[in-house]
Design a protein around this motif. Structure first.
Motif, short mmCIF file in Angstrom:
data_model
loop_
_atom_site.label_atom_id
_atom_site.label_comp_id
_atom_site.label_asym_id
_atom_site.label_seq_id
_atom_site.Cartn_x
_atom_site.Cartn_y
_atom_site.Cartn_z
N VAL A 129 71.20 41.16 6.11
CA VAL A 129 69.80 40.83 5.99
C VAL A 129 69.27 40.53 7.39
O VAL A 129 69.77 39.63 8.06
N GLY A 131 66.21 39.39 9.85
CA GLY A 131 65.00 38.58 9.74
C GLY A 131 64.99 37.44 10.73
O GLY A 131 65.61 37.54 11.79
N GLU B 108 65.37 41.74 -3.95
CA GLU B 108 64.29 40.77 -3.99
C GLU B 108 64.83 39.37 -4.26
O GLU B 108 64.35 38.39 -3.70
N ARG B 111 66.31 38.03 -1.01
CA ARG B 111 65.24 37.65 -0.08
C ARG B 111 64.63 36.31 -0.46
O ARG B 111 64.42 35.45 0.39
N SER B 122 63.36 37.06 5.65
CA SER B 122 63.94 38.40 5.83
C SER B 122 62.89 39.46 6.12
O SER B 122 61.80 39.47 5.57
N VAL B 125 66.48 44.61 4.70
CA VAL B 125 67.79 44.39 4.09
C VAL B 125 68.55 45.71 4.06
O VAL B 125 68.03 46.71 3.57
#
Lengths: 144, 144
Positions: A129, A131, B108, B111, B122, B125
């Motif tokens: 991930v 971010g 989802e 995240r 994030s 991914v």
DNA sequence: ATCGGTGCAAACAATTTGCATTAGA
DNA sequence: TCTAATGCAAATTGTTTGCACCGAT
């Protein structure tokens, strides 16, 4: 130190050489994920003439034995670390470049979902991930 | 065909050239994920002298525009496809080499879990599940 | 007529490999 | 001793870049 790991090397029938010990020492001491090149630079402190090729050969071996693993972060290269929990995945902060681990059931849920509902038998899961980590998110206006 | 895509290229101020049309056509017609080299080979059918470098340049451009994306499957290279749903991830069969998509809420969930409980915001991914697809799992004794 | 995009060939970076030599077991 | 493992240098692979020319707008 990595006593158990060097033992596992021996147990698997591999010789315990200076380059291998140096690479293991570097990985064991590093808090970060390291590219081969950097492992090589640091390994020189342990065995003065370790060659980059041997670093690669050692990393490949450790990977095969399940003792180390490589993460791909999107730039060309591989970043190495000693093996850790299978279910954990990587959090890559695009600002501070740090890579963290996150344990949880996410991966296990995905595996069982795929197995139960789609007949897909998973062998390995690569999850990264990208971010902003909490620290960096709080410093949006800070220096790069 | 990719009429809308070529329009988006133009709309973004880019010229609609033969190499670009060829790459788009190849991607649009392919059921599989293709490495740049293979895209190049196929593109020659559309424009006889497209160069591999132009294929790379086009792919990079399409990626930036969000029109195509690259998957890394573990061997060195990138595999390309026209962009698809953000939440879908890749199922990579290590036997038949096919790469499928799987939609669902898994990404989802990850995240939002990271955002809500760990302050990790994030951006992207990367999730690839390697394993055996249903077809291949049923043919364990079959030919490679 | 522009100047963005191309082909070509050379440059690159990460990783791998062939081979003679060295050193663990 | 005996052969796995190394260092070294060269080779590979996937991708990028510099540059003079070309063609979409």
């Amino acid at each position: 130190m990595g006593v158990d790991i060097t033992d596992r090397l021996r147990a698997a029938g591999y010789r315990l050489t200076a380059p291998r010990q140096a690479v293991l020492a570097v990985l064991a001491e590093s808090a970060r994920h390291l590219p081969a090149e950097e492992i090589h630079e640091l390994a020189v402190a342990y065995a003065s003439d370790v060659n980059l090729a041997s670093v690669y050969r050692t990393l490949t071996l450790l990977d095969e034995l399940g003792l180390a693993s490589e993460v791909r972060l999107g730039d060309g290269r591989g970043y190495w670390e000693l093996a850790h929990d299978e279910g954990a995945y990587h959090l890559h902060c695009t600002r501070c470049r740090r890579v963290g681990h996150h344990a949880g059931d996410a991966i296990e849920r995905i595996r069982s979902h795929l197995a139960d509902h789609h007949g897909f038998e998973s062998e390995a899961v690569d999850l990264v991930v990208h971010g902003r980590c909490a620290d960096c998110r709080d410093q949006l206006a800070g220096p790069a």
